[in-house]
Design an enzyme around this catalytic site. Structure first.
Site, PDB file in Angstrom:
ATOM      1  N   ARG A   1      34.572  59.851  19.971  1.00  0.00           N
ATOM      2  CA  ARG A   1      33.199  59.556  20.404  1.00  0.00           C
ATOM      3  C   ARG A   1      32.254  60.721  20.102  1.00  0.00           C
ATOM      4  O   ARG A   1      31.368  61.037  20.877  1.00  0.00           O
ATOM      5  CB  ARG A   1      33.158  59.192  21.891  1.00  0.00           C
ATOM      6  CG  ARG A   1      34.015  58.000  22.263  1.00  0.00           C
ATOM      7  CD  ARG A   1      33.580  56.723  21.556  1.00  0.00           C
ATOM      8  NE  ARG A   1      34.536  55.646  21.816  1.00  0.00           N
ATOM      9  CZ  ARG A   1      35.555  55.334  21.026  1.00  0.00           C
ATOM     10  NH1 ARG A   1      35.738  55.995  19.884  1.00  0.00           N
ATOM     11  NH2 ARG A   1      36.377  54.366  21.325  1.00  0.00           N
TER      12      ARG A   1
ATOM     13  N   SER B   1      31.160  50.897  27.949  1.00  0.00           N
ATOM     14  CA  SER B   1      32.140  51.787  28.572  1.00  0.00           C
ATOM     15  C   SER B   1      31.445  53.069  29.024  1.00  0.00           C
ATOM     16  O   SER B   1      30.815  53.757  28.229  1.00  0.00           O
ATOM     17  CB  SER B   1      33.250  52.110  27.573  1.00  0.00           C
ATOM     18  OG  SER B   1      34.186  52.997  28.128  1.00  0.00           O
TER      19      SER B   1
ATOM     20  N   GLU C   1      30.777  58.851  28.667  1.00  0.00           N
ATOM     21  CA  GLU C   1      30.596  58.487  27.266  1.00  0.00           C
ATOM     22  C   GLU C   1      29.151  58.065  27.028  1.00  0.00           C
ATOM     23  O   GLU C   1      28.588  58.280  25.964  1.00  0.00           O
ATOM     24  CB  GLU C   1      31.542  57.337  26.909  1.00  0.00           C
ATOM     25  CG  GLU C   1      31.423  56.804  25.509  1.00  0.00           C
ATOM     26  CD  GLU C   1      32.448  55.714  25.242  1.00  0.00           C
ATOM     27  OE1 GLU C   1      32.099  54.752  24.537  1.00  0.00           O
ATOM     28  OE2 GLU C   1      33.588  55.816  25.731  1.00  0.00           O
TER      29      GLU C   1
END
EC number: 1.3.1.98
Length: 295
Positions: free
Chosen positions: A167, A217, A287
């Site tokens: 990420r 998420s 995230e």
């Protein structure tokens, strides 16, 4: 209206909650929708010359905009969304919808993009975050990108220079903005590609709260653990702050169930991080990006 930018779609004091997946976010001073690279350059040159801050919002799928909004220019690439194929190389502008781009690959029986068939957002945001799911990620197929530097210059970045991680990409540090990206795909069997995409979409529908506004998420996967399981173990499933709650369907998601605010999201995220660390010793790392000013 800004005379120097006449002809460009620019909206003043526009509420960003109408453009984010979370349905939260205060106003942008100027919300701009360039139709091409020339209009984009005009906006950035004007902003830099007049010392006005600017940023690109993308599709705002893994993002929370605070309730006070964003000062200066917010640029959206909705109109920069062309997707082209050259042999097995797919090139997409930053504003191209990620899910729709995977459908282009499917239509031409090209494999490699199946993992992204249900990920909301734009090509630019996917590269920025090295988006991934079900064992695949952007880094696996990325060739190169054209980016706009904070100074308004256009340059090319290779896969090696992008320094992808989980990420993560180097442009999260440099401030460069993806304008377009190229991906290396392979010839595949059309039926097999369709079956795999159908399978992944079915898994998403079973496990994720797609029926509610959310930022996707919320937390990165901690080494050796799953964020959703740690949140469940802390008895936080269904926990609510204001209009935002931890999804009962998937604890790794936070959903806007009752006209929630960015403040609700931030307070819930902070509470989950604190409680999970107390119960498991693991500190979750968000995230989702949180930007803008608080009220």
């Amino acid at each position: 209206m800004i005379a120097e930018l006449e002809g460009i779609d620019i909206r003043e004091n526009e509420a960003l909650k109408h453009y984010t997946y979370t349905q939260v976010g205060g106003p942008a001073d100027f919300l701009a929708f360039p139709r091409n690279h020339y209009e984009l350059s005009r906006i950035v040159d004007y902003a830099n010359h007049n010392h006005i801050p600017w940023m690109v919002l993308g599709n705002a799928s893994n993002l929370i905009v605070r309730d006070g909004g964003i000062r200066g220019f917010v640029i959206m690439f909705d109109k920069l969304n062309t997707v082209r194929l050259n042999g097995y190389t797919l090139e997409a502008e930053a504003g191209a919808n990620l899910i729709e781009t995977t459908k282009v690959a499917k239509f031409h029986s090209l494999t490699g993009f199946e993992f992204a068939c249900g990920i909301p957002g734009s090509i630019g945001g996917a590269v920025f975050m090295n988006a991934g799911a079900y064992g695949g990620e952007i880094a696996h197929i990325f060739l190169s990108a054209k980016v706009l530097t904070p100074e308004g210059k256009i340059k090319k970045i290779s896969a090696r220079e992008m320094a992808f991680g989980y990420r993560h990409s180097v442009i999260q540090e440099t401030g460069d903005i993806v304008i377009s990206a190229k991906f290396a795909l392979k010839p595949g069997n059309h039926d097999s590609i369709c079956q795999e995409m159908n399978r992944l979409n079915h898994l998403r529908q079973l496990k994720q709260p797609l029926e509610f506004p959310s930022c996707g998420s919320v937390f990165k996967r901690p080494p050796g653990h799953f964020a959703g399981q740690l949140i469940m173990d802390a008895n936080l499933k269904g926990h609510r702050v204001g209009g935002v709650e931890v999804s009962k369907k998937h604890a790794g998601f936070m959903i806007n169930v009752a006209d929630g605010s960015a403040k609700d999201y931030e307070e819930l995220i902070a509470h989950v991080i604190k409680t999970v660390e107390q119960t498991s010793g693991v500190r979750l790392e968000p995230e989702v990006r949180i930007i803008g000013e608080s009220l």
